[in-house]
Design a protein around this motif. Structure first.
Motif, PDB file in Angstrom:
ATOM      1  N   PRO A 127      -1.648  -0.396  -3.908  1.00 43.48           N
ATOM      2  CA  PRO A 127      -2.393  -0.685  -2.670  1.00 43.48           C
ATOM      3  C   PRO A 127      -1.634  -0.264  -1.415  1.00 43.48           C
ATOM      4  N   SER A 157      -2.415   3.383  -0.454  1.00 41.68           N
ATOM      5  CA  SER A 157      -3.694   3.537   0.242  1.00 41.68           C
ATOM      6  C   SER A 157      -3.591   3.120   1.704  1.00 41.68           C
ATOM      7  N   GLU A 158      -2.860   2.033   1.955  1.00 37.68           N
ATOM      8  CA  GLU A 158      -2.674   1.586   3.338  1.00 37.68           C
ATOM      9  C   GLU A 158      -1.911   2.627   4.155  1.00 37.68           C
ATOM     10  N   ILE A 183      -0.374  -5.804   2.010  1.00 35.38           N
ATOM     11  CA  ILE A 183      -1.119  -5.741   0.746  1.00 35.38           C
ATOM     12  C   ILE A 183      -1.308  -7.164   0.218  1.00 35.38           C
TER      13      ILE A 183
END
Length: 253
Positions: free
Chosen positions: A20, A23-24, A191
């Motif tokens: 995650p 993606s951030e 996250i």
């Protein structure tokens, strides 16, 4: 530092948080479809995979010093130029990339200043250089912070990750500015991951990955059980939701 481990062990230990985070990071940067991007310290390919999904394999290159990680990344991501190399000696010509990224790597570089300087060198003028590191300072909010708090409770004064360069507020920004990067800014990326049970959360710490894995591996049976029990007292039986923060520095070559 224990990173010459099986890729699957790393995936289940840190991948649960780094997926995650990748993606951030890419959402914050706004990578363009035509960009050619280098992933420095790619590990088994978490961020590299996200880059390939966005850009295609021909637009992505990656390096890592770990033999098992490079092998796993090559197997998982055919068509990507993946080389075994430390960050301090990037095997690419000057101005080869539109962006150079390092996810969760700076604290483990042998020479972080040299690693950032190399990232700047291989990035074209005006291109982006970015790095992330978990907030693992003594009062940190990284995803491994609950583990280190349990360590401190079970064994006061034991080593933790809080002294590694890059994990305190402002560390990455200072490194970037000292490397001559322009327009340097700091972001905080967050996250959230939920583990169904305590044992699901705990087990990957026993696989010898990174400083946390080194710590558990160095305990005798009684010490390991004491840490297990202290962590369970702090976190409960589950579900356990981990909210983790990472520092992110972004600059321009």
């Amino acid at each position: 530092m224990a990173f010459d481990v099986a890729a699957d062990a790393y995936d289940r230990f840190m991948g649960r948080y780094s997926v995650p985070l990748a993606s951030e990071l890419l959402e914050a940067l706004g990578v363009e479809p035509s960009d050619r991007v280098l992933d420095v310290g790619c590990g088994p390919g978490v961020l590299t995979r996200r880059l390939v999904e966005l850009l295609g394999p021909a637009q992505v290159a990656a390096v890592d010093p770990s033999t098992p990680f490079v092998g796993a990344a090559r197997e998982r991501l055919p068509g990507v130029d993946i080389r075994q190399s430390p960050a301090e000696e990037l095997p690419f010509a000057d101005d080869s990339f539109d962006a150079a990224l390092a996810q969760l790597v700076v604290p483990f570089m042998a020479d972080p200043a040299a690693g950032i300087a190399q990232m700047r060198r291989v990035t074209r003028p005006g291109g982006a250089v970015a790095a992330t590191a978990w907030n693992h300072a003594a009062d940190g909010t990284g995803p491994l912070s609950p583990f280190w708090r349990a360590v401190s409770a079970a064994d006061p004064g034991a080593y933790d990750e809080s002294d590694l360069l890059g994990q305190r507020e402002g560390d990455l920004v200072t490194l970037f500015r000292d490397a001559g990067l322009a327009d340097v800014r700091q972001l905080t990326l967050t996250i959230e991951v939920t583990h169904g049970t305590f044992e699901e959360w705990w087990e990957p710490y026993t696989w010898g990955v990174g400083p946390a894995g080194d710590h558990v591996a160095g305990l005798d049976d009684a010490g390991r059980q004491r840490l297990h029990d202290r962590a369970r007292e702090l976190l409960g039986d589950g579900p356990i939701t981990i909210v983790g923060n990472a520092w992110c520095a972004v600059g321009r070559a």
